[in-house]
Scaffold this motif. Structure first.
Motif, short mmCIF file in Angstrom:
data_model
loop_
_atom_site.label_atom_id
_atom_site.label_comp_id
_atom_site.label_asym_id
_atom_site.label_seq_id
_atom_site.Cartn_x
_atom_site.Cartn_y
_atom_site.Cartn_z
N VAL A 8 0.87 -1.06 0.03
CA VAL A 8 -0.07 0.03 0.01
C VAL A 8 0.87 1.12 -0.05
N THR A 9 0.77 2.22 -0.86
CA THR A 9 1.75 3.01 -1.09
C THR A 9 0.97 4.31 -0.19
N VAL A 17 0.85 -7.44 4.73
CA VAL A 17 0.84 -6.01 4.56
C VAL A 17 1.94 -5.26 4.44
N ILE A 18 2.46 -4.63 3.68
CA ILE A 18 3.65 -3.68 3.77
C ILE A 18 3.23 -2.14 3.20
N ALA A 19 3.45 -1.24 4.18
CA ALA A 19 3.11 -0.02 4.21
C ALA A 19 4.18 0.80 3.44
N GLU A 22 0.14 -6.39 12.66
CA GLU A 22 1.55 -6.49 12.28
C GLU A 22 1.82 -6.18 10.60
N ILE A 23 2.17 -5.23 10.40
CA ILE A 23 2.61 -4.54 9.14
C ILE A 23 3.77 -3.95 8.89
N ASP A 24 4.59 -4.63 7.65
CA ASP A 24 5.77 -3.94 7.67
C ASP A 24 5.87 -2.57 6.91
N VAL A 25 7.02 -2.12 6.85
CA VAL A 25 7.18 -0.76 6.07
C VAL A 25 8.11 -0.71 5.14
N ALA A 26 8.05 -0.05 4.21
CA ALA A 26 9.15 -0.04 2.99
C ALA A 26 9.25 1.38 2.54
#
Ligand code: CAA
Ligand code: NAP
Length: 248
Positions: free
Chosen positions: A8-9, A30-32, A56-60
Motif C-alpha cells: 500500500v503506497t 501487508v507492507i506500508a 503486524e504491518i511491515d514498512v518500506a
C-alpha cells in the motif's frame, strides 16, 4: 495457499493506515510504503503503533514519484516476500492553487506524486501478478477527479488520469486473473483535508448530502473488498464513496 502480499503506497497516511489494517484483517501480509522525506524513525513509530493496536504491518521506504526510488522500494519488498499480489496506489499530495497562479512546480509535483507514481509502481509488480495468474491493483483517485474542483486543476487532472489508466490496464490483464479498479473518495478527514481553510471546508461540507465528511475506514472496506477473491468479476470499475456529493 501461502499468504498473499499487499503493498500500500502512502500506507502510513490517513486513508493508507485504514487500508493497511483492513487488508491485514482480510489475511494479507501487508507492507506500508512511506516517504516522509526519509524520516525512517517516523515510520518505525507508526509500525509500533500498529503493533500495539494488534496489526503486524511491515514498512518500506520509497519516493513513488521517482522511478529509481520506486524500484528500490519494490525490489526490497519482492526480495523479502516474493510476488506482490495486491498493489494499492494510494500515495498522493495536493498543491492547491487557482490555475492562473499555479506554478509549473505545483503542476509537476502533483502529477508526479499522484499519476506518474501509478506508472512507476504498477509496472514493477504487474509481471509477477500475471505469472501467478492472480492480482489486484486498486488506484485511489478522488471525487475531484470526477467533478473537478476550484483550485485543483493539477490534482483533478492527475486523479482523472487514473481512470484512463485503470480502464486500459484492466483490459490488458483481465484474461490472466488480474483486476484493476479505481476508488474515488470524497472528502475524508485526514491531514490532507485538514490543510483546507476552515471556512472553505465548512462550505464544502455543506454540499455533502450525508451531512459529514467520510472516515478512512469507509474507504478501506471497499478497497479490501476489491482486493478479495469475491471481487474477481469487477475490473475497470470505479467505486465512488463521497456521501452523495457527486452522483453520476
Ligand atoms: N468558486 C468560485 N469562486 C471562488 C471559489 C469557488 N469555490 N473560491 C474562491 N473563489 C473566488 C474568491 O471569491 C476570489 O474572488 P475575487 O478575486 O473576485 O475576490 C477568488 O476566487 C480568489 O482567488 P485566489 O486565486 O486568490 O484564491 P485563494 O488563493 O484565495 O484560494 C485556494 C485558492 C487555495 C485553491 C482555495 O480556494 C482552496 O483552498 N480551495 C479548496 C480546494 C479544495 O477543495 N482542496 C481539496 C483538498 S483535499 C483533497 O484534495 C482530497 C480530495 O481528493 C477530496
Ligand atoms: P495523507 O494522510 O496526507 O496521506 C498521503 C500519503 O501519501 C502519505 O502517507 C504520504 O507519505 C504519501 N506520499 C505522498 N507523496 C509521496 C511520495 N512521493 N512517495 C511516497 N509516498 C508519498 O492523505 P490521505 O487523505 O490519506 O490521502 C491518501 C490518498 O487518498 C491520496 O492519494 C489522496 O489524494 C486520496 N484522497 C484523499 C481524500 C481525502 O479527502 N482525504 C479524498 C480523495 C482522495 P509520507 O507522509 O510518508 O510522505
Amino acid at each position: 495457499m501461502s499468504q498473499r502480499v499487499a503493498l500500500v503506497t502512502g500506507g502510513t497516511g490517513g486513508i493508507g493506515t485504514a487500508i493497511c489494517r483492513e487488508l491485514a484483517t482480510a489475511g494479507y501480509l501487508v507492507i506500508a510504503g512511506y516517504n516522509s522525506g526519509g524520516n525512517h524513525d517516523k515510520a518505525k513509530a507508526w509500525q509500533d503503533e500498529q503493533r500495539e493496536a494488534g496489526y503486524e504491518i511491515d514498512v518500506a521506504y520509497g519516493d513513488v514519484s521517482d522511478a529509481e526510488s520506486a524500484k528500490q522500494c519494490v525490489d526490497g519488498v519482492v526480495g523479502k516476500y516474493g510476488t506482490v499480489h495486491c498493489l494499492v496506489n494510494n500515495a498522493g499530495i495536493t498543491r492547491d492553487s487557482t490555475f492562473r497562479k499555479m506554478t509549473l512546480e505545483q503542476w509537476d509535483q502533483v502529477m508526479n506524486a499522484n499519476l506518474r507514481s501509478v506508472f512507476n509502481m504498477t509496472r514493477l509488480v504487474i509481471n509477477g501478478m500475471l505469472e501467478e495468474k492472480w492480482g489486484r491493483v486498486v488506484n485511489i483517485s478522488s471525487v475531484n477527479g470526477q467533478k473537478g474542483q476550484f483550485g485543483q486543476a493539477n490534482y483533478a487532472a492527475a486523479k482523472a488520469g487514473m481512470h484512463g489508466f485503470t480502464k486500459s490496464l484492466a483490459q490488458e490483464v483481465a484474461a490472466k486473473g488480474v483486476t484493476v479498479n479505481t476508488v474515488s473518495p470524497g472528502y475524508i478527514m485526514t491531514s490532507m483535508v485538514a490543510a483546507i481553510g476552515d471556512d472553505i471546508l465548512e462550505k464544502i461540507a455543506s454540499t455533502i448530502p450525508v451531512g459529514r465528511l467520510g472516515k478512512p475506514e469507509e474507504i478501506a472496506y471497499t478497497v479490501s473488498f476489491l482486493a478479495s477473491e469475491r471481487a474477481a468479476f469487477i475490473t475497470g470499475s470505479n467505486v465512488a464513496i463521497n456521501g452523495g456529493q457527486h452522483m453520476f
